[in-house]
Design a protein around this motif. Structure first.
Motif, PDB file in Angstrom:
ATOM      1  N   PHE A  94       0.828  -1.193   0.000  1.00 29.73           N
ATOM      2  CA  PHE A  94       0.000   0.000   0.000  1.00 29.73           C
ATOM      3  C   PHE A  94       0.869   1.253   0.000  1.00 29.73           C
ATOM      4  CE2 PHE A  94      -3.219  -2.870   1.670  1.00 29.73           C
ATOM      5  CZ  PHE A  94      -4.364  -2.396   1.057  1.00 29.73           C
ATOM      6  N   PHE A  96      -0.228   5.164   0.882  1.00 29.98           N
ATOM      7  CA  PHE A  96      -1.330   6.052   1.245  1.00 29.98           C
ATOM      8  C   PHE A  96      -0.943   7.505   0.964  1.00 29.98           C
ATOM      9  CE2 PHE A  96      -1.541   2.352   4.110  1.00 29.98           C
ATOM     10  CZ  PHE A  96      -2.765   1.844   3.708  1.00 29.98           C
ATOM     11  N   ALA A  98      -0.807   9.857   3.165  1.00 29.09           N
ATOM     12  CA  ALA A  98       0.083  10.338   4.227  1.00 29.09           C
ATOM     13  C   ALA A  98       0.244   9.229   5.247  1.00 29.09           C
ATOM     14  CB  ALA A  98      -0.509  11.586   4.874  1.00 29.09           C
ATOM     15  N   LEU A  99       1.065   9.498   6.215  1.00 22.96           N
ATOM     16  CA  LEU A  99       1.277   8.538   7.304  1.00 22.96           C
ATOM     17  C   LEU A  99       1.669   7.165   6.783  1.00 22.96           C
ATOM     18  CD1 LEU A  99      -1.784   9.575   9.446  1.00 22.96           C
ATOM     19  CD2 LEU A  99       0.606   9.859  10.089  1.00 22.96           C
ATOM     20  N   ASN A 100       2.557   7.181   5.790  1.00 26.15           N
ATOM     21  CA  ASN A 100       2.981   5.912   5.202  1.00 26.15           C
ATOM     22  C   ASN A 100       4.047   5.209   6.015  1.00 26.15           C
ATOM     23  OD1 ASN A 100       1.715   5.082   2.685  1.00 26.15           O
ATOM     24  ND2 ASN A 100       2.207   7.173   2.040  1.00 26.15           N
ATOM     25  N   LEU A 101       4.818   6.018   6.731  1.00 24.11           N
ATOM     26  CA  LEU A 101       5.994   5.438   7.377  1.00 24.11           C
ATOM     27  C   LEU A 101       5.892   5.559   8.895  1.00 24.11           C
ATOM     28  CD1 LEU A 101       8.698   7.005   5.033  1.00 24.11           C
ATOM     29  CD2 LEU A 101       7.519   4.816   4.782  1.00 24.11           C
ATOM     30  N   LEU A 102       6.374   4.522   9.567  1.00 26.75           N
ATOM     31  CA  LEU A 102       6.406   4.594  11.026  1.00 26.75           C
ATOM     32  C   LEU A 102       7.535   5.528  11.436  1.00 26.75           C
ATOM     33  CD1 LEU A 102       5.904   0.868  12.049  1.00 26.75           C
ATOM     34  CD2 LEU A 102       4.257   2.728  12.139  1.00 26.75           C
ATOM     35  N   PRO A 103       7.242   6.500  12.252  1.00 26.54           N
ATOM     36  CA  PRO A 103       8.239   7.520  12.558  1.00 26.54           C
ATOM     37  C   PRO A 103       9.432   6.993  13.339  1.00 26.54           C
ATOM     38  CG  PRO A 103       6.298   7.812  13.929  1.00 26.54           C
ATOM     39  CD  PRO A 103       5.965   6.754  12.933  1.00 26.54           C
ATOM     40  N   ARG A 154       9.357  10.554   1.098  1.00 25.65           N
ATOM     41  CA  ARG A 154       8.599   9.603   1.919  1.00 25.65           C
ATOM     42  C   ARG A 154       7.710   8.722   1.043  1.00 25.65           C
ATOM     43  NH1 ARG A 154       6.168  13.465   6.469  1.00 25.65           N
ATOM     44  NH2 ARG A 154       7.894  14.892   6.213  1.00 25.65           N
TER      45      ARG A 154
END
Lengths: 254, 848
Positions: A94, A96, A98-103, A154
Motif C-alpha cells: 500500500f 497512502f 500520508a502517514l505511510n511510514l512509522l516515525p 517519503r
C-alpha cells in the motif's frame, strides 16, 4: 494460461454493502477489474464514489459482500483475518496519501518491515529493502528517519516498501494528494517505472487526471459502479511533451 | 511467534520509548514507585530492631535467643560482635546434634533444644495439656513421648532411640500433641524418670539476645563447630534472613508481605498506567493501522504493545528497585537508626528484589493488555483513518461489577465473623478486599458511558466533558477505577475508626478522648513479667528498656519451685494451665455477657501463634503482692494476635504445691486498659505474683464477688487521638488522589489537545482548555467518590467488629468522609484549573 498467470488482481462482480441505520447501503457494486503484471490501472471519480472501498477490497483491508476478489489467484473473500494479514505481507503493498511510514523506524527499516513481520532475518530484509529502494531511487535515504525526509521522498520510500520482496500488487490511494505538482509527478513516474519492469501491477486511486494518464487503463467510478473504462496508450514521448508544454499527455493545459 | 518477528517489534517498541519520553517517564514511575515501596516494606520487615512502637516486634525479639553450648562470652563477642547476651547456668533438656552419629534417627542437622515435661496420666489436668496421638505415654525411666513437631522435625517415630543430654539414651514410646506449648519440640517423661540437675548437664548454655525473627534455637556441639556456626548465624542475621527455617506463617514472610504491599499499590498505579497506554494507543492508532496494512496480524500488534509495556515495566521496576535498595541501605538505615534508637542494618534480599521486579513487569504488561487488545481489534481501514470506533460497553460490566463487589463484601463479612487468624483467613481477607475494590472499579466504565448518554440536555461545557469521558471510556474508566479504589480504602478506614471511637465512648462512658492522662495510659504496658529464674544482665534488659512503654520489669527469682536453678524459656519453658475450663467457668458463675463495667483493670490475652491458642475471654487474673495478698484483679477480656505475648497464668507456689502442680512461669505483659491512676501503677509495679482465678478457686481462695471485674477492652487505636488518625487517613488519601488526578488530567490534556484546539479555532473562549480540564478532573473524581461511598460504607460494615461488650454502634464520621469525597474533586479541579495553561497552544496535529 500464461495470461492467467500474469494476473495479479482480479475482481469479479465485487461489491460491498453496509448495514446502516437506514437499511442496506451499497458502497460498491458489480466491479469487474483485472490487473496484470506490468499494468497500472488508475481509478478516478468524485469523493464518495467508492474508490477507497475498491482499494480496500483489492488490498484485503475489507472483504467483499458480493462477488470475488483474487490476488495472485488467492480468493480474499474466504480468508480469515490472519490469512488476510499474511496475504498483505506477501503479495500486496500500500501507498497512502500520508502517514505511510512509522516515525520510529528508518526508511530502510520501514521498507524491510513487512519482510521482518513475515519472519525474514534482519540482514535479508535489509538487503531486499535496499534493492527495492534502489528501484525508487531512495537507497541513499536508507538510514534517514521519516521526519528527515521530504514529502516526495517519503512517498517514494513508501513505494519501495509496497513492492519490497516478492510483492507484486501495488495499491496507491491518493499517493500524491499532499504533494506539489512536480513532486507528485515524480512519485507517479516512480510507480510507473516499477510497474513497467513487469514484476508487478498497480492500482492508482487519484483525483488528478494528469496523473491518471500515467496508467494503462483509467477506470471511472460513479455511485459505486464502474462508469467507464478507458485505455490510455500514452507513450513516453507524450509525457515528455506534456512536461515540456505543461499539459497532460492528451495535450490539455493543466 | 518467531524471534525474527519479535525483533522488529522490539525495535519499534524501543524507539517508541525514546520518542515519547513523557509517557516513558510516567509509566516507569508508575511501576517503579510501587516496586520500590514494596522492597522498602520488605527491608523494614527484615530489620532486627526493637522499637518502642513495635511492641509486637519486641514480642518476637524475645524469641531471639541463640543458645549455644561450650562457648564463653569472649568467643561469642569475637564471633558476633555483640555484648548483648548473658550466660544461663542451665536449661531444659537438649536434644544433641546427630551430626556426629549419622546413624541416629533424624539424619543429622543442628541440635535441637527441647522442653522436658513430666507427663503424669493420673493428673486430671494432663489430658488438657498433652494428648498421645501415637503409641503410649511413658511409664518409666528410659521412655519418652515426643511432640509431633519434634517427630516431624527429625523424622522420629515410635520405637526410635534418641539421645538426650542429661538423660542419655531413651526410647520413644509415644507421639503427643502438646497443646499448651503450641506443639513445640517437647519431650514428655514419666514421673519416674529422674531429670538431670543443672550440674549434670555437660555444657553451659549461653543466651544471646540477637534480634528480630530468629525464632530457632541452636547448639554447637563443640568449640570448634561453634565458630563456624556463629559466623553463619551472624551472616544470616546481617542479611536479614532467618538463620534457620522456622515455623513462620505464610503471611509473616517478609517477601510475601512486600509482595502484597506492592501488588496493592500496583493495582492503583496499574490502572493509571492502563489509562496512559489507552491514551498513547489512541494517538498512535494510524501507526497501528499502517502496521496492519503492511501485513501485521492483530496478535503482532498486541505483541508490540506488550513488548513495549514489558520494556517500560522492566526499566521502571529495575530503577525502582535500585533506588529503593540503595536509598534504604544508605539514607534509610541512618534515619532508622537515628529515629528508633536501635541499630538498623543494611538488607539486600535477592528474593524480594526478583519477586517485586517480576510483579512490576507483569503489572505493566497487564496494564497494556486491554488497551492493546482494543487497538488490535480495530479494523485496518478504521485505524488508518485515525479512528477507534466507539463501542457500547458490555452490558455485563455493570452486573459483573456489582456481583464482584458483593462477593468481596460477603467474603469480608464472613471473614470478620469467623476470624481466627491463620493463612486461610488472611487469604480470605485479601481476596475479599481485592474483589470488593475490583467490583467498585468495574462500575466506573458503565457509569461513564451512561453519563455520556445523559449529557444531551446539559450545557455545552459539561456536555463536552461527559461526552469526552464516554468517548475515551478506556482511559476514563481506568482513571475512575483507580480513584475509586483510592477512595474506598480511606472511607472504610474512617468508618472503622469512627465505630471504634463510638464503641470506646460507650464502653467507657466516663472517659473522653480528650483526656490526656487517660489517653497517655490507655493500652500502656506497665509491667513485663519474664518467667526467667535468673537475674537478667543489663545487656539482656536493654532491649526491654528500649520499649518506652515498659516502666518496670519484674522477674521471678523468688518463685523457683524446687530451689534448683532452672531456666524457663519465656514462651515454652514452663508448664501452663491456661486452658479455659468450661466446667470451672460454670462453677464460678462466669457469664461473659453479664459482668458490669466498672473496673479499670484489664488483661489482654495475646496469642503468640495466631490461631493456636484458644484463650478464653473473661479469664480472671489476680495479682498478689509479695505478701500473698490479692491486690488487683485483672480480667482477660479479649484475645489479640497483634500485641505482645501470651498472658501470664501463674500460681502462688503454695497454691501450686497444694494442687500437686508445678507453678507456671510464663512471660506476660500486663496491660492497663483504662485510666489507671498513679497509685494503681505503683501497685502493679510492686506486684510479684499472679495467680489464675480458676486455680485459686480450686485452691479454696475466697474470691470476691465478680461485680468488680470489668470489661476493659479498649481498641488498639484508643491510645491514639482518633481525630488525628482520621486527619492522617484523609490527608494521605487526599494527596494521593490529587496525584492520580494530576496524572489523569495530563493524559486528558494530551489526548484532547486537538479537539480543544479545534474548539478554540471555531470560537471557543481562551479559557476553554482550562475549564474543560478542570471540569473533566472534577467529573472523574466525583464519579469515583460516588461509587466509593457505598462500597466503602458496606466494606466497613462488613469489617466492623461488633465487639465483645455489645457496645457496637456503626458510626460514620460524615464530616471527614465529606471532606475527602467532596473536597478532593473540588480541590483537584481547582488546582488543575489554576495550573493548566489557559489556551490550547498545541497546534492541530500534523497529518504526517
Amino acid at each position: 494460461m500464461t495470461d492467467q498467470k500474469s494476473i495479479v488482481l482480479e475482481m469479479r462482480q465485487a461489491g460491498r454493502q453496509y448495514v446502516g441505520p437506514r437499511g442496506i447501503v451499497s458502497a460498491l457494486a458489480d466491479v469487474d477489474l483485472t490487473v496484470r503484471l506490468g499494468e497500472l490501472v488508475a481509478v478516478v471519480g468524485r469523493s464518495g464514489c467508492g474508490k477507497s472501498t475498491l482499494l480496500n477490497l483489492a488490498g484485503g483491508l475489507d472483504q467483499p459482500s458480493l462477488g470475488s476478489v483474487r490476488v495472485n489467484g488467492i480468493e480474499l473473500g474466504t480468508l480469515s483475518g490472519k490469512e488476510l494479514a499474511a496475504t498483505r505481507r506477501r503479495h500486496i503493498g500500500f501507498v497512502f496519501q500520508a502517514l505511510n511510514l512509522l516515525p520510529t523506524l528508518t526508511a530502510a527499516e520501514n521498507v524491510a518491515l513487512p519482510l521482518e513481520l513475515d519472519g525474514a532475518t534482519t540482514a535479508a530484509a535489509r538487503t531486499a529493502a535496499l534493492t527495492s529502494m534502489a528501484d525508487t531511487e531512495t537507497a541513499a535515504l536508507a538510514d534517514a528517519y521519516p521526519d528527515e525526509l521530504s514529502g516526495g521522498e517519503r512517498q517514494r520510500v513508501a513505494v519501495a516498501r509496497a513492492l519490497v520482496g516478492d510483492r507484486n500488487l501495488l495499491l496507491a490511494d491518493e499517493p500524491t494528494g499532499a504533494l506539489d505538482e512536480a513532486t507528485a509527478d515524480a512519485v507517479v513516474r516512480v510507480i510507473r517505472r516499477r510497474v513497467d519492469t513487469g514484476t508487478c501491477g498497480g492500482v492508482l486511486v487519484t483525483h488528478d487526471m494528469s496523473l491518471a494518464a500515467y496508467a494503462d487503463t483509467i477506470v471511472r467510478l460513479r455511485d459505486g459502479r464502474i462508469d467507464s473504462v478507458t485505455e490510455t496508450n500514452f507513450t513516453d514521448a507524450d509525457f515528455e511533451r506534456a512536461d515540456l508544454f505543461g499539459t497532460d499527455p492528451e495535450g490539455t493545459l493543466r | 511467534m518467531t524471534t525474527a518477528v519479535l525483533r522488529p517489534l522490539l525495535r519499534i517498541a524501543r524507539r517508541d520509548m525514546a520518542r515519547h519520553k513523557g509517557r516513558t517517564i510516567l509509566i516507569t514511575t508508575l511501576i517503579g514507585l510501587p516496586v520500590g515501596a514494596a522492597l522498602i516494606v520488605g527491608m523494614l520487615l527484615r530489620q532486627p530492631n526493637v522499637t518502642g512502637d513495635g511492641v509486637g516486634y519486641w514480642a518476637e525479639s524475645a524469641l531471639l535467643r541463640l543458645e549455644v553450648a561450650t562457648a564463653d562470652a569472649q568467643t561469642l563477642e569475637s564471633n558476633l560482635g555483640t555484648t548483648s547476651f548473658a550466660r544461663v547456668d542451665s536449661a531444659t533438656a537438649l536434644l544433641p546434634a546427630s551430626t556426629g552419629d549419622p546413624g541416629l534417627p533424624g539424619g543429622g542437622g543442628l541440635p535441637v533444644t527441647v522442653i522436658i515435661e513430666t507427663f503424669d496420666p493420673s493428673n486430671p489436668l494432663e489430658p488438657r495439656r498433652y494428648q498421645i496421638v501415637d503409641g503410649v505415654a511413658p511409664t518409666g525411666a528410659g521412655e519418652l513421648a515426643i511432640s509431633e513437631s519434634l517427630a516431624d522435625l527429625r523424622s522420629l517415630a515410635v520405637g526410635d532411640p534418641i539421645q538426650v543430654y542429661g538423660l542419655g539414651q531413651q526410647t520413644i514410646v509415644g507421639i503427643a500433641h502438646v497443646r499448651e506449648q503450641h506443639d513445640f519440640t517437647t519431650l514428655l517423661t514419666s514421673p519416674e524418670q529422674p531429670l538431670p540437675a543443672a550440674a549434670e548437664l555437660p555444657n553451659e548454655l549461653t543466651t544471646l539476645g540477637l534480634g528480630y525473627r530468629s525464632s530457632s534455637y541452636y547448639l554447637a556441639t563443640d568449640p570448634g563447630d561453634f565458630g563456624r556456626f556463629a559466623n553463619n548465624v551472624s551472616a544470616s542475621y546481617r542479611r536479614g534472613s532467618e538463620p534457620y527455617p522456622s515455623n513462620d506463617q505464610f503471611f509473616t514472610d517478609p517477601t510475601v508481605i512486600a509482595l502484597l504491599a506492592g501488588t496493592g499499590l500496583l493495582c492503583v498505579t496499574g490502572l493509571i498506567a492502563a489509562a496512559a497506554f489507552a491514551t498513547a494507543n489512541r494517538r498512535r492508532i494510524r501507526d497501528f493501522g499502517l502496521l496492519s496494512a503492511t501485513g501485521a496480524e492483530p496478535g503482532q500488534i498486541t505483541t508490540l504493545a506488550l513488548v513495549e509495556a514489558g520494556l517500560l515495566g522492566t526499566v521502571g521496576a529495575v530503577i525502582g528497585a535500585t533506588v529503593a535498595v540503595i536509598g534504604f541501605n544508605t539514607v534509610g538505615v541512618g534515619l532508622l537508626t537515628a529515629n528508633t534508637n536501635s541499630d538498623a542494618i543494611a538488607v539486600f534480599a535477592p528474593r524480594d528484589v526478583v519477586v517485586t521486579i517480576v510483579v512490576g513487569i507483569g503489572a505493566a504488561m497487564l496494564a497494556a493488555w486491554f488497551p492493546a487488545r482494543t487497538v488490535a481489534a480495530v479494523s485496518t481501514q478504521t485505524a488508518l483513518a485515525g479512528r477507534i470506533p466507539l463501542r457500547s460497553p458490555s452490558r455485563w460490566t455493570a452486573p459483573l461489577g456489582l456481583a464482584t463487589g458483593a462477593a468481596g463484601l460477603s467474603i469480608l463479612a464472613v471473614w470478620n465473623d469467623s476470624n481466627s487468624g491463620g493463612d486461610r483467613q488472611s487469604l480470605a481477607l485479601i481476596v475479599g478486599i481485592v474483589l470488593g475494590l475490583g467490583g467498585a472499579a468495574l462500575l466506573g466504565g458503565p457509569i461513564v458511558s451512561a453519563l455520556g448518554r445523559l449529557a444531551a440536555r446539559l450545557p455545552i461545557g459539561p456536555r463536552l466533558v461527559l461526552r469526552d469521558n464516554a468517548r475515551q471510556r478506556t482511559r476514563t474508566a481506568a482513571a475512575v477505577g483507580a480513584l475509586t479504589a483510592m477512595f474506598v480504602i480511606p472511607v472504610v478506614a474512617l468508618a472503622l475508626i469512627g465505630t471504634e471511637q463510638r464503641s470506646n465512648q460507650l464502653t467507657f462512658p466516663g472517659t473522653t478522648d480528650s483526656s490526656p492522662f487517660e489517653q497517655a495510659n490507655r493500652n500502656r504496658i506497665v509491667g513485663v513479667v519474664l518467667g526467667l529464674d535468673q537475674e537478667l544482665s543489663p545487656a539482656q534488659l536493654a532491649p526491654l528498656d528500649d520499649i518506652a512503654a515498659v516502666e518496670q520489669i519484674v522477674t521471678w527469682t523468688q518463685l523457683s519451685p524446687r530451689g534448683d536453678p532452672r531456666a524457663f524459656d519465656p514462651w515454652t519453658g514452663g508448664p501452663s494451665f491456661g486452658a479455659w475450663d468450661e466446667a470451672l467457668a460454670a462453677q464460678l458463675g462466669l457469664d461473659q455477657r453479664q459482668l458490669p463495667i466498672d473496673s479499670p483493670n484489664e488483661l489482654r490475652a495475646v496469642q503468640l501463634v495466631p490461631g493456636s491458642l484458644d484463650w478464653p475471654p473473661q479469664e480472671l487474673i489476680d495479682l498478689y503482692d509479695s505478701s500473698g495478698n490479692l491486690s488487683v484483679r485483672l480480667q482477660v477480656t479479649s484475645v489479640s494476635t497483634d500485641l505482645v505475648v501470651e498472658p501470664a497464668m501463674f500460681l502462688l507456689p503454695d497454691t501450686a504445691t497444694s494442687l500437686g502442680l508445678e507453678p507456671a512461669y510464663r512471660a506476660g505483659v500486663i496491660q492497663l486498659a483504662a485510666s489507671p491512676d498513679a497509685a494503681t501503677i505503683d501497685q502493679i509495679r510492686n506486684l510479684t505474683s499472679v495467680t489464675n482465678t480458676g486455680f485459686a478457686a480450686q485452691a479454696g481462695i475466697d474470691l470476691p464477688p465478680l461485680s468488680y471485674g470489668g470489661y476493659l477492652d479498649t481498641p488498639y487505636v484508643s491510645s491514639t487521638n482518633f481525630d488525628a488518625v482520621k486527619a492522617i487517613v484523609v490527608g494521605l488519601a487526599f494527596v494521593s488522589g490529587l496525584l492520580v488526578l494530576a496524572v489523569t488530567a495530563a493524559l486528558v490534556s494530551t489526548e484532547s489537545d486537538n479537539d480543544l484546539a479545534t474548539m478554540v479555532a471555531v470560537g471557543g473562549a481562551p479559557g476553554l482548555r482550562r475549564s474543560f480540564l478542570a471540569r473533566q478532573t472534577f467529573s472523574m473524581a466525583a464519579i469515583a467518590a460516588a461509587v466509593a461511598l457505598p462500597f466503602g460504607l458496606l466494606g466497613a460494615r462488613a469489617l466492623a467488629d461488633p465487639g465483645f461488650y455489645g457496645n457496637f454502634d456503626f458510626t460514620v464520621p460524615w464530616l471527614w468522609v465529606a471532606v475527602l469525597l467532596v473536597g478532593t474533586p473540588v480541590v483537584a479541579s481547582a488546582v488543575i484549573g489554576t495550573t493548566m495553561r489557559s489556551k490550547a497552544v498545541t497546534p492541530l496535529r500534523r497529518l504526517d
